[in-house]
Design a protein around this motif. Structure first.
Motif, PDB file in Angstrom:
ATOM      1  N   PRO A  56      10.430  -9.805  -7.828  1.00 31.88           N
ATOM      2  CA  PRO A  56      11.340 -10.393  -6.850  1.00 31.88           C
ATOM      3  C   PRO A  56      12.337 -11.345  -7.488  1.00 31.88           C
ATOM      4  O   PRO A  56      12.039 -11.992  -8.494  1.00 31.88           O
ATOM      5  CB  PRO A  56      10.389 -11.144  -5.914  1.00 31.88           C
ATOM      6  CG  PRO A  56       9.235 -11.519  -6.791  1.00 31.88           C
ATOM      7  CD  PRO A  56       9.059 -10.347  -7.727  1.00 31.88           C
ATOM      8  N   ALA A  57      13.522 -11.429  -6.919  1.00 26.89           N
ATOM      9  CA  ALA A  57      14.492 -12.411  -7.377  1.00 26.89           C
ATOM     10  C   ALA A  57      13.989 -13.813  -7.055  1.00 26.89           C
ATOM     11  O   ALA A  57      13.329 -14.029  -6.038  1.00 26.89           O
ATOM     12  CB  ALA A  57      15.840 -12.169  -6.711  1.00 26.89           C
ATOM     13  N   VAL A  58      14.287 -14.754  -7.942  1.00 31.45           N
ATOM     14  CA  VAL A  58      13.903 -16.153  -7.724  1.00 31.45           C
ATOM     15  C   VAL A  58      15.133 -17.024  -7.939  1.00 31.45           C
ATOM     16  O   VAL A  58      16.206 -16.539  -8.293  1.00 31.45           O
ATOM     17  CB  VAL A  58      12.754 -16.575  -8.660  1.00 31.45           C
ATOM     18  CG1 VAL A  58      11.503 -15.751  -8.378  1.00 31.45           C
ATOM     19  CG2 VAL A  58      13.155 -16.432 -10.127  1.00 31.45           C
ATOM     20  N   GLY A  59      14.966 -18.337  -7.751  1.00 27.04           N
ATOM     21  CA  GLY A  59      16.093 -19.240  -7.869  1.00 27.04           C
ATOM     22  C   GLY A  59      16.524 -19.503  -9.298  1.00 27.04           C
ATOM     23  O   GLY A  59      15.725 -19.426 -10.237  1.00 27.04           O
ATOM     24  N   SER A  60      17.784 -19.853  -9.465  1.00 26.95           N
ATOM     25  CA  SER A  60      18.342 -20.080 -10.796  1.00 26.95           C
ATOM     26  C   SER A  60      17.710 -21.271 -11.504  1.00 26.95           C
ATOM     27  O   SER A  60      17.699 -21.341 -12.736  1.00 26.95           O
ATOM     28  CB  SER A  60      19.853 -20.292 -10.695  1.00 26.95           C
ATOM     29  OG  SER A  60      20.143 -21.435  -9.897  1.00 26.95           O
TER      30      SER A  60
END
Length: 379
Positions: A247-251
């Motif tokens: 999953p994409a996560v925060g920068s």
């Protein structure tokens, strides 16, 4: 510095317990005709779970994959059972010489879609049973960055990779296999993201490793390498397109903001600075340091003659990072084995064009492994 010293002391204590545990369970007793991997005991928060048939059917007594689960790192979505692969390669005389103990080299994988150490290291001929060493290749995830993340509540779940590797995998291996469980006989090396991981672990735990190697590594995360900081950020945010099915996560989930100022904790890039390998070059004093890098021909645009294509520009970024690390090592009085093969012309790296690819890394390992075999005391 006090925090680092305390961490080192705790790690040493864990490893000491691992050595005692290894003595108690008598790891890997002699077998006249081994046909299967040695039985391993669950320890240090690692629980073995079934490994997929694709690997169990090809496992041998000397080269095998196990799967573990741990509360420190959420299960990999790349694996059907949500665990973490660890590939292990044993020396050819491991079973026939039951009184012998062996040095260990930990190999850390790069950041790439579906990262899996079970398959990542399969194409490198230098990783084999003839070296006299035990090779351990633990899961580093597709973008774990060999760190305990700042944000443990992201879509990726628990991400304590440093604790997993240092506090669990190393003592698990020392307890279950006949290792020489001391600094002098333990090394760590990695490729790309894994190169950063190897440097980070060696600098943070200098009492655990005597050799460290970075191959096309992210060797500079200072403000001088904003391109590499952005590459780390891209590995976090540009998913699932690039790193599916993770999953994409925060920068900012790993090290916080990569910029000097922020309105949210930690309000600056202090965590990036804290893990920048060049900033802690002096911690490698007395350790064998190896650096391998190319430039793919130079510049951000790949030479049209290069069959490996767009990955070339990655190596060009990394060349500058490696050179800055080398300068920091020199300033700290730390010797290093530095190999900059440029675009490969006139070197063993000519056929890989000095790019960011497996063929170049294979040549790196061909040069590295024999030297580490001697340095770590493999026989």
């Amino acid at each position: 510095m006090k925090k680092r010293s305390l961490t080192n002391a705790l790690a040493a204590m864990v490893l000491a317990f691992g050595t005692m545990a290894g003595t108690a369970i008598e790891p890997s007793a002699a077998r006249a005709d081994p046909t299967a991997p040695p039985p391993l005991t669950d320890l240090y928060g690692l629980t073995q779970i079934p490994t997929e048939p694709a690997y169990t059917q090809t496992n041998t007594a000397f080269d095998f994959v196990i799967t573990v689960s741990t509360p420190q790192v959420a299960g990999q979505p790349e694996l059907d059972n949500g665990g973490h692969h660890i590939r292990i390669v044993l020396p050819s005389d491991y079973y026939s010489n039951p009184a012998k103990r062996y040095p260990v080299l930990y190999l850390l994988n790069s950041s790439y879609p579906g990262a899996d150490p079970a398959s990542f290291w399969s194409g490198f001929g230098a990783v084999n049973s003839t070296s006299g060493m035990i090779f351990v290749m633990p899961d580093g995830g597709p973008r774990g960055w060999y760190s305990n993340w700042l944000n443990q509540n992201s879509a990726a779940g628990a991400q304590n990779w440093e604790t997993f590797h240092i506090g669990q995998v190393i003592p698990f291996i020392d307890a279950n296999l006949r290792t020489l469980a001391d600094k002098q006989h333990r090394g760590v090396a990695g490729i790309s993201m894994g190169g950063f991981g190897a440097l980070h672990y060696a600098e943070t735990y200098p009492d655990l490793f005597s050799q460290v190697a970075t191959l096309s590594g992210d060797d500079d995360l200072s403000r001088n390498s904003m391109d590499l900081r952005e590459a780390v950020v891209a590995s976090l945010t540009e998913v699932p397109v690039s790193f599916a099915p993770s999953p994409a996560v925060g920068s900012d989930d790993v090290f916080g903001t990569p910029y000097p100022f922020s309105v949210v904790y930690p309000y600056s890039d202090v965590l990036w600075n804290n893990v920048d390998p060049g900033a802690h070059a002096a911690a490698l004093q007395g350790m064998g340091v190896s650096i391998y890098v190319g430039n793919g021909g130079g510049g951000p645009v790949p030479p049209v003659s290069d069959p490996h294509g767009a990955n070339i520009f990655l190596e060009w970024w990394l060349q500058g990072a490696a050179q800055r690390l080398k300068a920091n090592l020199d300033a700290a009085g730390v010797p290093s084995h530095f190999v900059d093969y440029g675009d490969g012309t006139g070197t063993a790296w000519a056929d890989c064009y000095g790019g960011h690819n497996g063929l170049c890394w294979s040549h790196d390992l061909d040069d590295l492994i024999p030297r580490l075999r001697q340095a770590l005391g493999a026989t």
